[in-house]
Write a protein that holds these residues in place. Structure first.
Motif, PDB file in Angstrom:
ATOM      1  N   VAL A  88      -1.106   4.668  -2.061  1.00  0.00           N
ATOM      2  CA  VAL A  88       0.334   4.780  -1.823  1.00  0.00           C
ATOM      3  C   VAL A  88       0.875   3.409  -1.449  1.00  0.00           C
ATOM      4  N   HIS A  89       1.950   2.995  -2.126  1.00  0.00           N
ATOM      5  CA  HIS A  89       2.626   1.733  -1.842  1.00  0.00           C
ATOM      6  C   HIS A  89       4.055   2.063  -1.421  1.00  0.00           C
ATOM      7  N   VAL A  90       4.414   1.724  -0.187  1.00  0.00           N
ATOM      8  CA  VAL A  90       5.776   1.932   0.294  1.00  0.00           C
ATOM      9  C   VAL A  90       6.384   0.544   0.508  1.00  0.00           C
ATOM     10  N   PHE A  91       7.447   0.279  -0.220  1.00  0.00           N
ATOM     11  CA  PHE A  91       8.037  -1.057  -0.255  1.00  0.00           C
ATOM     12  C   PHE A  91       9.425  -1.115   0.357  1.00  0.00           C
ATOM     13  N   HIS A  92       9.759  -2.270   0.901  1.00  0.00           N
ATOM     14  CA  HIS A  92      11.134  -2.681   1.160  1.00  0.00           C
ATOM     15  C   HIS A  92      11.685  -3.095  -0.211  1.00  0.00           C
ATOM     16  N   PRO A  93      12.975  -2.909  -0.495  1.00  0.00           N
ATOM     17  CA  PRO A  93      13.492  -3.200  -1.841  1.00  0.00           C
ATOM     18  C   PRO A  93      13.156  -4.601  -2.373  1.00  0.00           C
ATOM     19  N   GLN A  94      13.287  -5.619  -1.555  1.00  0.00           N
ATOM     20  CA  GLN A  94      13.012  -6.980  -2.022  1.00  0.00           C
ATOM     21  C   GLN A  94      11.523  -7.168  -2.335  1.00  0.00           C
ATOM     22  N   ALA A  95      10.659  -6.567  -1.533  1.00  0.00           N
ATOM     23  CA  ALA A  95       9.220  -6.670  -1.783  1.00  0.00           C
ATOM     24  C   ALA A  95       8.843  -5.933  -3.068  1.00  0.00           C
ATOM     25  N   ARG A  96       9.457  -4.788  -3.288  1.00  0.00           N
ATOM     26  CA  ARG A  96       9.146  -4.042  -4.522  1.00  0.00           C
ATOM     27  C   ARG A  96       9.556  -4.846  -5.745  1.00  0.00           C
ATOM     28  N   GLU A  97      10.712  -5.456  -5.671  1.00  0.00           N
ATOM     29  CA  GLU A  97      11.173  -6.275  -6.789  1.00  0.00           C
ATOM     30  C   GLU A  97      10.257  -7.486  -6.986  1.00  0.00           C
ATOM     31  N   TYR A  98       9.867  -8.134  -5.912  1.00  0.00           N
ATOM     32  CA  TYR A  98       9.043  -9.338  -5.991  1.00  0.00           C
ATOM     33  C   TYR A  98       7.656  -9.030  -6.562  1.00  0.00           C
ATOM     34  N   TYR A  99       6.979  -8.024  -6.042  1.00  0.00           N
ATOM     35  CA  TYR A  99       5.614  -7.720  -6.481  1.00  0.00           C
ATOM     36  C   TYR A  99       5.574  -6.932  -7.789  1.00  0.00           C
ATOM     37  N   ASP A 100       6.615  -6.191  -8.078  1.00  0.00           N
ATOM     38  CA  ASP A 100       6.828  -5.499  -9.348  1.00  0.00           C
ATOM     39  C   ASP A 100       5.590  -4.748  -9.852  1.00  0.00           C
ATOM     40  N   LEU A 101       5.048  -3.879  -9.001  1.00  0.00           N
ATOM     41  CA  LEU A 101       3.897  -3.069  -9.411  1.00  0.00           C
ATOM     42  C   LEU A 101       4.239  -2.149 -10.571  1.00  0.00           C
ATOM     43  N   ASP A 102       5.505  -1.785 -10.679  1.00  0.00           N
ATOM     44  CA  ASP A 102       5.931  -0.941 -11.793  1.00  0.00           C
ATOM     45  C   ASP A 102       5.609  -1.640 -13.122  1.00  0.00           C
ATOM     46  N   LYS A 103       5.864  -2.930 -13.193  1.00  0.00           N
ATOM     47  CA  LYS A 103       5.575  -3.702 -14.402  1.00  0.00           C
ATOM     48  C   LYS A 103       4.076  -3.960 -14.531  1.00  0.00           C
ATOM     49  N   LEU A 104       3.425  -4.276 -13.424  1.00  0.00           N
ATOM     50  CA  LEU A 104       1.990  -4.550 -13.440  1.00  0.00           C
ATOM     51  C   LEU A 104       1.205  -3.375 -14.021  1.00  0.00           C
ATOM     52  N   TRP A 105       1.612  -2.158 -13.654  1.00  0.00           N
ATOM     53  CA  TRP A 105       0.911  -0.955 -14.106  1.00  0.00           C
ATOM     54  C   TRP A 105       1.669  -0.234 -15.220  1.00  0.00           C
ATOM     55  N   ALA A 106       2.460  -0.971 -15.988  1.00  0.00           N
ATOM     56  CA  ALA A 106       3.264  -0.380 -17.062  1.00  0.00           C
ATOM     57  C   ALA A 106       2.406   0.280 -18.143  1.00  0.00           C
ATOM     58  N   ASP A 107       1.147  -0.125 -18.267  1.00  0.00           N
ATOM     59  CA  ASP A 107       0.262   0.489 -19.250  1.00  0.00           C
ATOM     60  C   ASP A 107      -0.301   1.822 -18.768  1.00  0.00           C
ATOM     61  N   GLY A 108      -0.062   2.144 -17.504  1.00  0.00           N
ATOM     62  CA  GLY A 108      -0.485   3.427 -16.967  1.00  0.00           C
ATOM     63  C   GLY A 108       0.411   4.543 -17.469  1.00  0.00           C
ATOM     64  N   THR A 109       0.057   5.753 -17.151  1.00  0.00           N
ATOM     65  CA  THR A 109       0.828   6.927 -17.581  1.00  0.00           C
ATOM     66  C   THR A 109       1.662   7.429 -16.414  1.00  0.00           C
ATOM     67  N   GLU A 110       2.980   7.394 -16.583  1.00  0.00           N
ATOM     68  CA  GLU A 110       3.844   7.916 -15.530  1.00  0.00           C
ATOM     69  C   GLU A 110       3.761   9.430 -15.527  1.00  0.00           C
ATOM     70  N   ILE A 111       3.588   9.976 -14.343  1.00  0.00           N
ATOM     71  CA  ILE A 111       3.449  11.417 -14.172  1.00  0.00           C
ATOM     72  C   ILE A 111       4.785  11.998 -13.743  1.00  0.00           C
ATOM     73  N   GLU A 112       5.221  12.989 -14.463  1.00  0.00           N
ATOM     74  CA  GLU A 112       6.452  13.692 -14.110  1.00  0.00           C
ATOM     75  C   GLU A 112       6.134  14.685 -12.994  1.00  0.00           C
ATOM     76  N   PHE A 113       7.036  14.826 -12.067  1.00  0.00           N
ATOM     77  CA  PHE A 113       6.834  15.768 -10.978  1.00  0.00           C
ATOM     78  C   PHE A 113       8.186  16.267 -10.512  1.00  0.00           C
ATOM     79  N   GLU A 114       8.184  17.455  -9.932  1.00  0.00           N
ATOM     80  CA  GLU A 114       9.423  18.030  -9.415  1.00  0.00           C
ATOM     81  C   GLU A 114       9.443  17.893  -7.915  1.00  0.00           C
ATOM     82  N   LEU A 115      10.610  17.537  -7.400  1.00  0.00           N
ATOM     83  CA  LEU A 115      10.765  17.388  -5.949  1.00  0.00           C
ATOM     84  C   LEU A 115      11.510  18.562  -5.371  1.00  0.00           C
TER      85      LEU A 115
END
Length: 115
Positions: A88-115
């Motif tokens: 689990v990665h919990v980010f402050h907005p600026q840290a999330r943008e800077y480290y950009d794990l979303d892009k780093l793991w873009a080859d992964g499979t995003e899992i859909e889920f209902e909240l």
């Protein structure tokens, strides 16, 4: 409990505490480190800490699982909770943008889920 079920539970806990932009990404085909990552954003360092605290508390209370490792509580900009099959990665907005794990793991499979 498998990694997918744990990831979805964690996403629910984060949503209950008003985390933003929650994503579950399956990365087991890309790394041996973990099977899934859950990424979320808090709007302030206080909320980042509160979100990580909630996940830690609820996973232990409801599922009787403690994290193998916790990092980042000092800065509260990026807190990592390692549950082995789920990180689990919990980010402050600026840290999330800077480290950009979303892009780093873009080859992964995003899992859909209902909240």
């Amino acid at each position: 409990m498998n990694g997918l079920e744990l990831s979805k539970k964690i996403a629910g806990y984060l949503d209950n505490k008003k985390a933003q932009d929650i994503r579950i990404i399956k990365i087991d085909d890309l790394t041996v480190v973990t099977d899934y990552i859950v990424i979320a954003t808090g709007n302030s360092t206080t909320q980042v800490k509160a979100l990580a605290d909630e996940v830690d508390f609820m996973v232990e209370k409801e599922l009787e699982i403690k994290p193998a490792r916790v990092e980042g509580y000092e800065s509260k900009n990026w807190i990592l909770l390692d549950y082995e099959t789920v990180i689990v990665h919990v980010f402050h907005p600026q840290a999330r943008e800077y480290y950009d794990l979303d892009k780093l793991w873009a080859d992964g499979t995003e899992i859909e889920f209902e909240l």
